[in-house]
Design an enzyme around this catalytic site. Structure first.
Site, PDB file in Angstrom:
ATOM      1  N   SER A 172      -6.973  -2.698   2.173  1.00  0.00           N
ATOM      2  CA  SER A 172      -7.227  -2.221   0.826  1.00  0.00           C
ATOM      3  C   SER A 172      -7.513  -3.267  -0.437  1.00  0.00           C
ATOM      4  O   SER A 172      -7.292  -3.259  -1.373  1.00  0.00           O
ATOM      5  CB  SER A 172      -6.160  -1.557   0.240  1.00  0.00           C
ATOM      6  OG  SER A 172      -5.777  -0.280   0.827  1.00  0.00           O
ATOM      7  N   GLY A 181      -7.476   5.639   4.641  1.00  0.00           N
ATOM      8  CA  GLY A 181      -6.720   6.435   3.802  1.00  0.00           C
ATOM      9  C   GLY A 181      -7.296   7.820   3.742  1.00  0.00           C
ATOM     10  O   GLY A 181      -8.365   8.145   4.135  1.00  0.00           O
ATOM     11  N   ARG A 228     -12.361   2.850  10.214  1.00  0.00           N
ATOM     12  CA  ARG A 228     -13.290   2.791   9.147  1.00  0.00           C
ATOM     13  C   ARG A 228     -13.775   1.448   9.168  1.00  0.00           C
ATOM     14  O   ARG A 228     -13.076   0.608   9.063  1.00  0.00           O
ATOM     15  CB  ARG A 228     -12.873   3.031   7.761  1.00  0.00           C
ATOM     16  CG  ARG A 228     -13.883   3.252   6.773  1.00  0.00           C
ATOM     17  CD  ARG A 228     -13.358   3.359   5.297  1.00  0.00           C
ATOM     18  NE  ARG A 228     -12.828   1.998   5.026  1.00  0.00           N
ATOM     19  CZ  ARG A 228     -11.595   1.735   4.550  1.00  0.00           C
ATOM     20  NH1 ARG A 228     -10.566   2.752   4.459  1.00  0.00           N
ATOM     21  NH2 ARG A 228     -11.073   0.493   4.079  1.00  0.00           N
ATOM     22  N   ASP A 243     -15.808  -1.553   7.371  1.00  0.00           N
ATOM     23  CA  ASP A 243     -16.211  -2.197   6.099  1.00  0.00           C
ATOM     24  C   ASP A 243     -17.210  -3.258   6.252  1.00  0.00           C
ATOM     25  O   ASP A 243     -17.084  -4.174   6.907  1.00  0.00           O
ATOM     26  CB  ASP A 243     -15.140  -2.461   5.207  1.00  0.00           C
ATOM     27  CG  ASP A 243     -14.255  -1.477   4.929  1.00  0.00           C
ATOM     28  OD1 ASP A 243     -14.553  -0.209   5.019  1.00  0.00           O
ATOM     29  OD2 ASP A 243     -13.005  -1.834   4.600  1.00  0.00           O
ATOM     30  N   TYR A 281      -8.693   3.016  -5.772  1.00  0.00           N
ATOM     31  CA  TYR A 281      -7.840   4.144  -5.812  1.00  0.00           C
ATOM     32  C   TYR A 281      -7.628   4.559  -7.250  1.00  0.00           C
ATOM     33  O   TYR A 281      -6.967   5.382  -7.582  1.00  0.00           O
ATOM     34  CB  TYR A 281      -6.343   3.582  -5.046  1.00  0.00           C
ATOM     35  CG  TYR A 281      -6.367   3.369  -3.736  1.00  0.00           C
ATOM     36  CD1 TYR A 281      -6.969   4.338  -2.721  1.00  0.00           C
ATOM     37  CD2 TYR A 281      -6.374   1.958  -3.367  1.00  0.00           C
ATOM     38  CE1 TYR A 281      -6.775   3.999  -1.516  1.00  0.00           C
ATOM     39  CE2 TYR A 281      -6.656   1.679  -1.935  1.00  0.00           C
ATOM     40  CZ  TYR A 281      -6.688   2.811  -1.308  1.00  0.00           C
ATOM     41  OH  TYR A 281      -6.885   2.480   0.113  1.00  0.00           O
ATOM     42  N   ASN A 313     -10.651  -0.738   9.498  1.00  0.00           N
ATOM     43  CA  ASN A 313      -9.361  -0.382   9.276  1.00  0.00           C
ATOM     44  C   ASN A 313      -8.691   0.698  10.323  1.00  0.00           C
ATOM     45  O   ASN A 313      -9.606   2.036  10.366  1.00  0.00           O
ATOM     46  CB  ASN A 313      -9.553   0.214   7.918  1.00  0.00           C
ATOM     47  CG  ASN A 313      -8.228   0.694   7.316  1.00  0.00           C
ATOM     48  OD1 ASN A 313      -7.366   1.380   8.006  1.00  0.00           O
ATOM     49  ND2 ASN A 313      -7.914   0.520   6.170  1.00  0.00           N
ATOM     50  N   GLU A 316       1.102  -1.105   0.023  1.00  0.00           N
ATOM     51  CA  GLU A 316      -0.132   0.041  -0.199  1.00  0.00           C
ATOM     52  C   GLU A 316       0.798   1.132  -0.047  1.00  0.00           C
ATOM     53  O   GLU A 316       0.268   2.359   0.173  1.00  0.00           O
ATOM     54  CB  GLU A 316      -0.879  -0.033   1.033  1.00  0.00           C
ATOM     55  CG  GLU A 316      -1.927  -1.184   1.191  1.00  0.00           C
ATOM     56  CD  GLU A 316      -2.941  -1.055   2.283  1.00  0.00           C
ATOM     57  OE1 GLU A 316      -3.850  -0.288   2.414  1.00  0.00           O
ATOM     58  OE2 GLU A 316      -2.700  -2.048   3.285  1.00  0.00           O
ATOM     59  N   GLU A 364     -14.125  -6.077   8.249  1.00  0.00           N
ATOM     60  CA  GLU A 364     -12.752  -5.518   8.899  1.00  0.00           C
ATOM     61  C   GLU A 364     -13.033  -4.115   9.511  1.00  0.00           C
ATOM     62  O   GLU A 364     -13.871  -3.368   9.262  1.00  0.00           O
ATOM     63  CB  GLU A 364     -11.695  -5.800   7.824  1.00  0.00           C
ATOM     64  CG  GLU A 364     -11.741  -4.714   6.844  1.00  0.00           C
ATOM     65  CD  GLU A 364     -10.511  -4.998   5.915  1.00  0.00           C
ATOM     66  OE1 GLU A 364      -9.411  -5.131   6.404  1.00  0.00           O
ATOM     67  OE2 GLU A 364     -10.793  -5.005   4.575  1.00  0.00           O
TER      68      GLU A 364
END
Length: 323
Positions: free
Chosen positions: A144, A277, A253, A255, A214, A273, A18, A271
């Site tokens: 990611s 990002g 965050r 998900d 991305y 995070n 990443e 998950e």
């Protein structure tokens, strides 16, 4: 908390898969801080990172690293030893949250719905399916959507999966196998002790993988998501409970996958995070903006919480010594 002018070291880059995302996140953070009048030292992490941090002598480190070793507790432990104040989650939280199986062990007993499944040796998938198809194979400790494969009856991986088929089994010794949850991709950001919004992610093709995340134009972000109120409330409740249970700091965050034929029973946390990002396409800045917080204010809010937590920790330590 009103911030004084600070010297902030922005830690970015590193050598994980990443790295490109981290460089974008870090540069965005650095420019935002400079726009607010702070002094910024950019550090593209290499093996001399401890020396470079010691030379910089920052007031606080903004950790904009993604993936190992910046998100798995390694860098956090180093900065703890150095006595540095840094943003986002600490060592123990980072160790658990980067590992999807450890995250399940920490959250599922507390009533947070997550998919079943098990960890398998990559070599096993060439002999037999670890779960009934369709199922998902993913690295245990990558973010990611790096290395995610959806294995279906009609897929082109083979049956059983061919050793020559391109997939995470060629890159990782162990994989997490989970049942595939049909439906919709949702995500919720938490800042401090507040869950923000729910965003639905609609990839233009395939699923929400690294490229879809991305590459501009490859995924439609619906923010706030056009979903029933009960699903919005459930996402925000689960995201905040997971943030607290794992001991996350700053921002996180969560998900989700939601099978919209099943109502709330079809909602599963995938998950958490701990260092989401901060790029122009990233979800936390997008949700913060929708809540009226611009990007520079978001960066300062993360640092402000970090300094407040550090102050509280120092007060507790002083009281302990006084006893």
């Amino acid at each position: 908390m009103s911030l004084p002018k600070l010297h902030v070291a922005v830690l970015m880059g590193g050598w994980s898969s990443e790295r490109p995302v981290s460089l974008m996140s870090g540069e965005g953070v650095a420019k935002a801080l400079e726009s607010k009048g702070h002094k910024v030292t950019r550090i593209d992490m290499d093996r001399e990172v401890a020396l470079r941090l010691a030379e910089a002598k920052p007031d606080v480190v903004f950790n904009a690293l993604h993936g190992a070793p910046g998100e798995d507790g390694t860098v956090q432990g180093m900065m703890d030893l150095m006595g540095l104040t840094y943003t986002h989650s600490g060592l123990a939280t980072s160790v658990i949250a980067i590992d999807k199986e450890l995250t399940k062990q920490a959250l599922v007993p507390h009533g947070i719905p997550m998919p079943g499944g098990r960890v398998v040796k990559s070599a096993e998938v060439h002999e037999r399916d670890p779960l009934p198809r369709p199922y998902v194979l993913k690295p245990v400790n990558e973010g990611s959507s790096v290395g995610v494969a959806i294995v279906t009856e009609e897929g082109n991986y083979g049956n059983p999966i061919s050793r020559d088929a391109t997939g995470p089994w060629q890159e990782f010794e162990e994989l997490l196998a989970e049942p595939y949850i049909r439906g919709r991709e949702l995500t919720t950001a938490v800042i401090g002790d507040r869950a923000l919004l729910v965003t639905e992610l609609k990839p233009k093709s395939g699923f929400y993988d690294f490229d879809a995340k991305y590459t501009d134009g490859m995924t439609e972000h619906v923010c706030p998501a056009d979903i029933p109120d009960e699903i919005t409330l459930a996402c925000k409740d689960i995201a905040l409970r997971a943030h607290r249970q794992l001991g996350c700091k700053g921002t996180s965050r969560a998900d989700f996958r939601w099978d919209d034929t099943q109502g709330v029973e079809g909602l599963f946390l995938l998950e958490v995070n701990t260092q989401p990002g901060m790029t122009p396409l990233s979800l936390v800045p997008e949700q913060a903006r929708a809540c009226g917080m611009d990007y520079p204010d978001l960066v300062e809010a993360i640092i402000a919480e970090t300094l407040a937590n550090a102050h509280e920790a120092n007060v507790r330590t002083a009281r302990g010594h006084a006893k």
